[in-house]
Design a protein around this motif. Sequence first.
Motif, short mmCIF file in Angstrom:
data_model
loop_
_atom_site.label_atom_id
_atom_site.label_comp_id
_atom_site.label_asym_id
_atom_site.label_seq_id
_atom_site.Cartn_x
_atom_site.Cartn_y
_atom_site.Cartn_z
N ASN A 78 -22.84 1.94 31.65
CA ASN A 78 -24.17 1.83 31.03
C ASN A 78 -24.78 0.46 31.27
OD1 ASN A 78 -24.49 4.34 29.99
ND2 ASN A 78 -23.86 3.84 27.91
N LYS A 113 -26.07 0.36 34.63
CA LYS A 113 -27.19 1.30 34.75
C LYS A 113 -28.48 0.72 34.17
CE LYS A 113 -26.68 5.46 32.64
NZ LYS A 113 -26.22 6.82 32.42
N ASP A 150 -24.59 -7.38 28.49
CA ASP A 150 -25.42 -7.34 29.70
C ASP A 150 -26.74 -8.07 29.48
OD1 ASP A 150 -27.59 -5.51 28.77
OD2 ASP A 150 -26.00 -4.02 28.74
N GLN A 201 -31.08 9.93 24.36
CA GLN A 201 -31.42 8.90 25.34
C GLN A 201 -32.71 8.24 24.89
OE1 GLN A 201 -31.38 11.63 28.74
NE2 GLN A 201 -29.75 10.36 29.57
N VAL A 202 -32.74 6.92 24.96
CA VAL A 202 -33.95 6.22 24.53
C VAL A 202 -35.09 6.63 25.47
CG1 VAL A 202 -35.05 3.96 24.26
CG2 VAL A 202 -32.64 4.26 23.65
N THR A 247 -26.35 11.97 30.59
CA THR A 247 -26.33 13.17 29.75
C THR A 247 -26.59 12.84 28.30
OG1 THR A 247 -24.00 12.83 29.43
CG2 THR A 247 -24.65 14.32 31.21
N GLY A 248 -26.50 11.55 27.95
CA GLY A 248 -26.63 11.18 26.55
C GLY A 248 -25.35 11.50 25.78
N LEU A 302 -22.01 7.65 25.03
CA LEU A 302 -21.76 6.82 23.85
C LEU A 302 -21.20 7.64 22.69
CD1 LEU A 302 -24.71 4.27 23.80
CD2 LEU A 302 -22.31 3.83 24.29
#
Length: 909
Positions: free
Chosen positions: A521, A524, A553, A572-573, A584-585, A588
């Motif tokens: 993430n 990403k 990050d 997903q935001v 895919t959300g 996390l």
Amino acid sequence: MSTFIDRLFNHRVKSINQEFSVENEHPDFFSYLLGLGTESARLLILKSKIESFQFPEEPYLKNLCILQFYLDLERYLLINDSRFISTEEQLRAEIKLKFPEHGNSDAFAPLYRQGKAQEICLAQLYILIILKKFRDEDPDRKATQIRIEELTKKLHKTPSNQTLVEQISLFISIKEESLAVHKEFGQIFGQDFVDSVFAETQSDFNIYFERIDAVSCISDVIPQLFSSLLRENNTSTLSFPNVTEERSDLPIEPEKPVIINQDDVLENLLDGYLLFDEHGTILQCNTLGAKIFELSKEELLKRDIFELFPEYVSQTIRQDIARLYENSKKSVIGRRIEIDLIAKNGKKETYEVSASNNYTAPVESFTLLLRNISKRKDTLKARISAEKAAEAKSTFLSNMSHEIRTPLNVILGLSEIISKHGIEDPEILQKNIEGISFSAKNLLSIVNDILDFSKIEAGKLSLQSIDFNLREVVYNLANGFEIKAREKGLSLSAHIDEVIPNVVVGDQFRLNQILTNLIGNAIKFTHQGSISLKVGLDSETDEELRLNFKVKDTGIGIPEEKIQTIFDSFYQVESPENAKINGTGLGLAITKELINLKKGTLTASSEVGKGSEFCFNVSFKKSKLKNLDNTSRPNLAKNKSLEGLKVLVAEDNKMNQFYIKQLLSSLGVEADIAENGEQAVKIHQSGKVDYDLILMDMHMPVMNGLEAIASIRQSNKDAIKKVPIVACSADVFPESRKKAINAGIDFYLTKPLKEEALKEVLFWLVDEDKNSEPEVVQEKSPSGSDITQQSKSVDIAHLLDIFDNDKKFVIALLEVFIQETPDDLKSLRKCVEQEYYLQASTTAHKMKSSFMNLGMTRHGYHLQQIESLIKDSSKVTEAKKHLKTFEDLYTQALTEVNVKLIELKTKNK
Ligand code: ADP
């Protein structure tokens, strides 16, 4: 959100000729509301739904539909996008000002009332709508129309600033009105028709006003529900207009006054009632009010209001009283709020509290009504979570089909290129194959995510507990990701505090999965800068180390209000910046669940535009091993050749047949293919080829793997039945493993078959070197333990992990072991003594699985050696040495299994 709207769509309304659109009918109203939000996918869906919605002709229904859309938008804006609006009161006040035709309509009226006044408003509207329906039913009968007109006028007269008692008596008179209407029009239109109009209107109300809690009061004014009660209570004092048989000229009865005793009203109220003054002194209450606080009326009257509520509520009431005449927003008085009260037995109950100032009373006083809504809340919660889950599932399906299709399309596209032109140019061939392999791995990880997620959902995910080299896991992972980071121009660093030992005990695969998600993430969502992973020591006991992991990050960051939601499944935001980023959300949600399973916590902190930091801490047991370096382990078996081994592959899938055959032939192993279980049994039983191993797929047509294994193991020819069988299955659930073990397999490998895993099994098969030990296999033996970390003891916790915490199954395994192995050993000894070597080999084979099933791989190893060596007269001495070593180990194993069995049984009680 879509569910409310969908319901509205499905709601049957009379046919519509007129087309409505945001542009042509209510241009300002909806455009204004939609304009208050930021353009997002959800808002766009809502907009298109409103635009394509055909509003009913019926004006009152149309208004209700507008209200419903309004409430949906209001909720959406307040929860998801409160840029311009912070409270519902503020938005509603603006609507009244800007759009009076809606704000002042009957449909919107309940939004501007509180407490009993809101109930009155809804109840009045309910009867009014019923009257309208009657009017439409018989528009030509004058007398009916006059009567409806008259009742309508009467219902519209609601004086403001009423005292509570006045409000209650008004509510009672609405009930009477309703009863009268029910009876009177029942005689005109027939009782069945009238009953259906009442019921239908109630269900309309439940839909349109579902966001307004007071809508439940409608059941209080439904005559079918309360008329029987009234009759039982013999309330003959209530007056109803007489309805004569002659419908055409109904006489209008003079209104009779309803005599109501105030104390009776308050005492019989369905709510707890308290009256208090500006100092909080309780002046009056009803029995229910006292009961809520577990006091008698006398006791309650000695208390003051502030002692009864949690501190934050009392404090707010005090502030409200102090600012009563200021033009400030009141938090309790004049509103309907929810509070939790803890009963003496510790049970939490939720109450809806409506408090109002009795402006018309001679002294400053306040009324407080309490209604227990715990049950209603539970139902609401269940409904909301069901709606959320339904919404999440549909998002999931659309995400998944995208996620799965993308790599699949790549695989298909590249394969086509290869089949058409690729073969001629080795460079293109290599590139395309790499692309296929990359996409296939990607696809596999998505499928694994889904499997993990479904296991977590079903509470079926368990963790392993094995020694592993933490530094190796972390640095290997960081090295792998560094390439990816560099491609994006990012730097990646990893650091483990020196005080942390190399080897710890835990689940290295899950740790790897957690870190992969977080670092993945971080890469990403970062476009420039760096990513760092730090591992530190939180605390240490004699047995455990608590470690903290930080992944930081310098990426796009996460808005503060979204930071908790990112851990929800499929979330997903939504932002233009990450619109193009795949995912895919689920990552996390799975990561958090894995950490929770390890009794750890995962937290995130972030600043938009600056970056994010994900931290978690988990405990690992301290290892008794000094060092464990997989890479430096001697790999004796691997020096041996697999050349000449013969394997029968039972597999129905052509692609898999091709893949496994290629894999085996690259190792110099000969492979024959059987298309299904039946063919496999036939080929093997024919005895034409002496197979060293059967690779058995579990799911095959004609005869499946389990049946085929059972058939082989039941053979009365030793050479047939003792062939090692490795089960291959895509099924990762413990239940399937159990079945395969029961059928008599030697190993279980999960699909897709990894080259390494298959190789290790083959090497183990050929390894007859007395001093060598089988090498590490990523896959598990039937018992689930690593084949190479030869174990002398049975690890119950691990067995429970592998078998999904099925204690009964584990107990059964141990019992079979205790019952059978002593006799088996006796018979093995006897056979060796009397030189019945073939029989000895069979017994050793049988015993092997008992030990392997319990994870005692060292015993299994010696038995395997006995089994294969003793048949060869030149190797009998060697076999006997193995028997000696085995016997030395056995006594200890038997005692240990006995102790563990007793422990497990007592724990089980
Ligand atoms: P996925 O990455 O598959 O969409 P996750 O559950 O891993 O699903 O993440 C959920 C969402 O949380 C992401 O879509 C993203 O919006 C946000 N998110 C996660 N990690 C980060 C990060 N390091 N920086 C910014 N946003 C993040």
